[in-house]
Design an enzyme around this catalytic site. Structure first.
Site, PDB file in Angstrom:
ATOM      1  N   ASP A  57       3.152  -4.777   8.171  1.00 38.31           N
ATOM      2  CA  ASP A  57       1.872  -4.084   7.985  1.00 38.31           C
ATOM      3  C   ASP A  57       0.768  -5.133   8.081  1.00 38.31           C
ATOM      4  OD1 ASP A  57      -0.455  -2.966   6.985  1.00 38.31           O
ATOM      5  OD2 ASP A  57       0.463  -2.147   5.174  1.00 38.31           O
ATOM      6  N   LYS A  96     -10.811  -1.600  10.037  1.00 32.67           N
ATOM      7  CA  LYS A  96     -10.934  -2.753   9.149  1.00 32.67           C
ATOM      8  C   LYS A  96     -11.305  -4.021   9.907  1.00 32.67           C
ATOM      9  CE  LYS A  96      -7.425  -0.794   6.059  1.00 32.67           C
ATOM     10  NZ  LYS A  96      -8.273  -0.375   4.940  1.00 32.67           N
ATOM     11  N   HIS A 117       0.864  -1.184   0.000  1.00 30.05           N
ATOM     12  CA  HIS A 117       0.000   0.000   0.000  1.00 30.05           C
ATOM     13  C   HIS A 117       0.900   1.233   0.000  1.00 30.05           C
ATOM     14  CE1 HIS A 117      -2.823   2.970   1.690  1.00 30.05           C
ATOM     15  NE2 HIS A 117      -3.815   2.153   1.386  1.00 30.05           N
ATOM     16  N   GLN A 128      -4.411  -5.719   6.718  1.00 32.45           N
ATOM     17  CA  GLN A 128      -5.322  -6.663   6.081  1.00 32.45           C
ATOM     18  C   GLN A 128      -5.237  -8.067   6.673  1.00 32.45           C
ATOM     19  OE1 GLN A 128      -7.588  -5.726   3.928  1.00 32.45           O
ATOM     20  NE2 GLN A 128      -6.852  -3.630   3.694  1.00 32.45           N
ATOM     21  N   CYS A 169      -4.802   2.435  -3.786  1.00 29.82           N
ATOM     22  CA  CYS A 169      -3.566   2.966  -3.180  1.00 29.82           C
ATOM     23  C   CYS A 169      -2.390   2.018  -3.395  1.00 29.82           C
ATOM     24  CB  CYS A 169      -3.750   3.260  -1.697  1.00 29.82           C
ATOM     25  SG  CYS A 169      -4.951   4.567  -1.366  1.00 29.82           S
TER      26      CYS A 169
END
Length: 406
Positions: A199, A225, A121, A202, A364
């Site tokens: 990261d 999220k 991202h 997700q 993104c």
């Protein structure tokens, strides 16, 4: 037991209609919907506890502080951090990554190297580019193959004594591809003393996270999220690393002493939590963790994997469809285009008329789109409350869009 209707009954927004059709919400990689239990916690904070934390001796301040620190401990357990003070409240993944890139400035110098991947991202690209501009370090990017899978032989070649940071996502937001972070961390540990940043924006909504087992130095994710309010997130960092690095923001809460002659900084976690926090949101993030724990990680993963498998199988019956990352291990996302349909947003608008919410565009992740030589994709992304009937509606809508646009 896993009861999809009981789960859906906890999300009032799923009862609404869009354009006269029942809402089919398939934009969960952008943000998930919030269960009533989370919304009730937000409401209760502002109607019963509203006060600033850590600063007052009055009852409301004490109660608000207790609730927010309880939430921190819930999140500590959720990601299996060793200490609760290794859990730093942020506004989300983007702030967490920027924080890390800023506080590592003094650790890099000219010609040092930072390794990221093609699947990142923008939030895991731009802060590192800015760090390179500040320090003279260089960015190295792990390429992908035609299936969107990282070419790990390049990663092996990149690792050297110059490597100071390795930062990758656990799951691609654009394609849903699950990256081999365990292998990446193990190879980094074996060959360098680089900081490892994961990261988890997700992955935290879908996987059981264990930062100690993973052995990353930093792990970041967003609350919105994973069924929590927007403007919430977490930065996990190992105690010894956070204690040794400088603060990010200066101001209230993060000081031990302050005078015009100089300032000393508070201990963890407050060193990295300057200013008034999103108290209600942070408490509600703990409530979102409670919701996920009640459902159970195994149920969440099994259901979402079944949705993905079903969606891919049904969509591939449509002639002229291209699913990106089709052959890779994925979770929660199917990203596609239709042959002969030039603009993904046209498909999205037709689906919206049918009450189906998907995401269109570059997500993104412009480098990924450039790699595939496309402007963007249609992305359907799943959460625990989605159903197979909603997948059927999506497939019907895609077929309709193909007839109208081809």
């Amino acid at each position: 037991m896993f009861d999809i209707q009981e789960i859906r009954s906890q999300f009032s927004i799923l009862d609404r209609e869009v354009n006269g059709k029942p809402l089919v919400y398939l934009d969960n990689a952008a943000t998930s919907q919030k269960p009533n239990s989370v919304l009730e916690v937000c409401h209760a904070y502002y109607t019963e506890l509203n006060a600033n934390v850590h600063r007052g001796i009055h009852t409301l301040s004490q109660l608000a502080t207790e609730e927010m620190e309880l939430s921190r401990r819930k999140i500590q357990k959720f990601i299996n951090a060793e200490h609760d003070f290794e859990v730093i409240f942020t506004k989300g993944t983007t702030e967490g990554l920027n924080l890390i890139a800023y506080i590592l400035t003094q650790k890099l110098q000219k010609d040092d190297e930072i390794i990221i991947s093609y699947l990142e991202h923008h939030s895991n690209i731009v802060p590192w580019q800015m760090l390179c501009e500040r320090t003279g370090a260089k960015l190295r990017v792990i390429p992908i193959d035609e299936n969107g899978i990282l070419q790990m032989d390049y990663f092996d070649q990149f690792l050297s004594e110059k490597t100071k940071v390795v930062s990758v996502n656990q799951v691609s937001n654009a394609l849903g591809i699950v990256n081999p972070v365990e292998e990446i961390i193990a190879k980094t540990r074996k060959n360098t003393d680089a900081y490892v940043v994961i990261d988890g924006a997700q992955s935290a909504p879908h996987f059981n996270i264990d930062v100690q087992k993973m052995d990353c130095d930093f792990f970041v994710f967003s609350g919105h999220k994973m069924y929590a309010p927007m403007g919430t997130g977490i930065l996990y960092g190992k105690r010894e690393i956070l204690e040794a690095l400088p603060p990010f923001h200066g101001g209230g809460e993060m000081i031990a002493t302050c005078s015009f002659e100089g300032t000393t900084y508070a201990g963890l976690p407050f060193k990295y939590e300057a200013g008034t926090p999103n108290v209600g949101g942070n408490i509600a993030l703990g409530a979102a963790v409670d919701f996920m724990n009640r459902v159970g990680h195994t149920h969440i993963q099994n259901h979402e994997n079944a949705l993905l498998e079903y969606a891919q199988r049904q969509l591939l019956e449509i002639e002229g469809i291209k699913i990106y990352g089709e052959k890779a291990r994925r979770t929660g996302v199917v990203s596609f285009n239709l042959e002969g349909v030039g603009i993904a947003s046209d498909v999205g608008m037709i689906l919206d008329k049918m009450g189906i919410a998907v995401r269109t565009g570059h997500h993104c992740t412009q480098p990924i789109m450039n790699f595939f030589n496309i402007a963007g994709t249609v992305r359907a992304s799943f959460a625990v409350y989605n159903t197979f009937e909603e997948i059927d509606a999506l497939v019907e809508g895609v077929r309709k869009a193909q007839r109208m646009l081809s």
